[in-house]
Design a protein around this motif. Sequence first.
Motif, PDB file in Angstrom:
ATOM      1  N   PHE A  19       7.240 -11.205 -14.383  1.00  0.00           N
ATOM      2  CA  PHE A  19       6.506 -10.318 -15.286  1.00  0.00           C
ATOM      3  C   PHE A  19       5.774  -9.227 -14.507  1.00  0.00           C
ATOM      4  O   PHE A  19       5.906  -8.042 -14.808  1.00  0.00           O
ATOM      5  CB  PHE A  19       5.497 -11.108 -16.123  1.00  0.00           C
ATOM      6  N   ILE A  20       4.982  -9.633 -13.510  1.00  0.00           N
ATOM      7  CA  ILE A  20       4.198  -8.625 -12.795  1.00  0.00           C
ATOM      8  C   ILE A  20       5.095  -7.792 -11.887  1.00  0.00           C
ATOM      9  O   ILE A  20       4.879  -6.583 -11.728  1.00  0.00           O
ATOM     10  CB  ILE A  20       3.035  -9.283 -12.010  1.00  0.00           C
ATOM     11  N   GLY A  21       6.121  -8.396 -11.310  1.00  0.00           N
ATOM     12  CA  GLY A  21       7.032  -7.637 -10.461  1.00  0.00           C
ATOM     13  C   GLY A  21       7.787  -6.571 -11.230  1.00  0.00           C
ATOM     14  O   GLY A  21       7.951  -5.436 -10.760  1.00  0.00           O
ATOM     15  N   SER A  22       8.238  -6.896 -12.438  1.00  0.00           N
ATOM     16  CA  SER A  22       8.944  -5.917 -13.265  1.00  0.00           C
ATOM     17  C   SER A  22       7.990  -4.819 -13.730  1.00  0.00           C
ATOM     18  O   SER A  22       8.361  -3.649 -13.787  1.00  0.00           O
ATOM     19  CB  SER A  22       9.595  -6.607 -14.470  1.00  0.00           C
ATOM     20  N   HIS A  23       6.754  -5.216 -14.055  1.00  0.00           N
ATOM     21  CA  HIS A  23       5.790  -4.201 -14.491  1.00  0.00           C
ATOM     22  C   HIS A  23       5.420  -3.280 -13.332  1.00  0.00           C
ATOM     23  O   HIS A  23       5.249  -2.070 -13.527  1.00  0.00           O
ATOM     24  CB  HIS A  23       4.542  -4.858 -15.067  1.00  0.00           C
ATOM     25  N   GLU A  24       5.290  -3.835 -12.141  1.00  0.00           N
ATOM     26  CA  GLU A  24       4.989  -3.007 -10.972  1.00  0.00           C
ATOM     27  C   GLU A  24       6.103  -1.986 -10.737  1.00  0.00           C
ATOM     28  O   GLU A  24       5.854  -0.876 -10.273  1.00  0.00           O
ATOM     29  CB  GLU A  24       4.829  -3.888  -9.730  1.00  0.00           C
ATOM     30  N   THR A  25       7.329  -2.367 -11.062  1.00  0.00           N
ATOM     31  CA  THR A  25       8.482  -1.494 -10.816  1.00  0.00           C
ATOM     32  C   THR A  25       8.656  -0.459 -11.909  1.00  0.00           C
ATOM     33  O   THR A  25       8.937   0.713 -11.625  1.00  0.00           O
ATOM     34  CB  THR A  25       9.764  -2.337 -10.697  1.00  0.00           C
ATOM     35  N   TRP A  26       8.506  -0.850 -13.182  1.00  0.00           N
ATOM     36  CA  TRP A  26       8.841   0.054 -14.296  1.00  0.00           C
ATOM     37  C   TRP A  26       7.700   0.308 -15.282  1.00  0.00           C
ATOM     38  O   TRP A  26       7.843   1.122 -16.181  1.00  0.00           O
ATOM     39  CB  TRP A  26      10.038  -0.506 -15.071  1.00  0.00           C
ATOM     40  N   GLY A  27       6.601  -0.385 -15.159  1.00  0.00           N
ATOM     41  CA  GLY A  27       5.526  -0.235 -16.138  1.00  0.00           C
ATOM     42  C   GLY A  27       4.441   0.716 -15.678  1.00  0.00           C
ATOM     43  O   GLY A  27       4.544   1.378 -14.642  1.00  0.00           O
ATOM     44  N   GLY A  28       3.397   0.766 -16.459  1.00  0.00           N
ATOM     45  CA  GLY A  28       2.265   1.619 -16.127  1.00  0.00           C
ATOM     46  C   GLY A  28       1.210   0.842 -15.365  1.00  0.00           C
ATOM     47  O   GLY A  28       1.497  -0.179 -14.727  1.00  0.00           O
ATOM     48  N   SER A  29      -0.021   1.314 -15.453  1.00  0.00           N
ATOM     49  CA  SER A  29      -1.115   0.651 -14.749  1.00  0.00           C
ATOM     50  C   SER A  29      -1.478  -0.651 -15.460  1.00  0.00           C
ATOM     51  O   SER A  29      -1.212  -0.832 -16.650  1.00  0.00           O
ATOM     52  CB  SER A  29      -2.336   1.571 -14.683  1.00  0.00           C
TER      53      SER A  29
END
Length: 301
Positions: A156-166
């Motif tokens: 979850f956090i790895g994907s958000h770090e790659t494609w998500g916002g802050s």
Amino acid sequence: MQRPAILTRARGRILVMFSGDPEGTPEWVRALETGDDEGYFGPGSAVWAVHSGIPTVVAGIRALLMQTLHPGAMAGVHDHSRYREDPLGRLSGTVRWVLTTTFADRAQAAAGCAWVARLHERVRGEYAGADGTVLPYSAGDADLVGWVHCVFADAFIGSHETWGGSVPGGSDQYVREWATAGELMGMADPPRTRAELDAAIAAYLPVLRRDERVDEAVRWLRRPPLGRGVGPAYRILFAGAVASLPDQYRELLGLRRPRWPAIALTGLALRSMRLLLGRESSSLRFTRRRLERLAAASTAA
């Protein structure tokens, strides 16, 4: 203007992946409107920011890839899962747990975790260790509960770090908050910082391995039977999940980083999916109704 039929079908398949229902509103989603508190996290939390983001689609693939590397977890999937016959059914069950734990009130979230734990009671058996020794496994074993929690949090956090916002409070805040889910599932002392999470996953390296079962699961994950409307986009998302994995785990899986710009194209695919699905999920919509009701009741009191 009416949406083209192929887009309507694709939207329905994607909503099944998120909620288990082609309309996106099964009963458990509607139940998010009920309850007496804001839940374990609430608006402004790191968990809400991450789990309401479209990168969670890739996170699911990444988490399943990582899960296969633990022979006990892989044995449980091989012996007890119906992912080959009902891939969306298994996925929607996982989505239900994640979204209920994230958005429901505390009573429903705890009940959802207890429901999953009861399902896991019958997931037990044996597998061959690296030296041929027959080893018992149970989905409720502390070792497996910890592995599943850590790879989901990392995905979850790895994907958000790659494609998500802050993320409010950053990655450490997310890991700290989502530790509550680990505790609800029976994990003792889950990681509470990004560094602790990375270290917890690395501690499993001595037992992780690739074998025929892993190869079979990875082949299936590469091309699951999702239909023509979703298949091409899914292959981009799968490549993005592979590319986002840390090198050592990707190599353990026997996978190569795609030679084409998988990260960039996955970002484009995710933005397109967000446009197709709308800016706010049905889960978040029903949750906001609960919070508005509670706020109105508090004001009236």
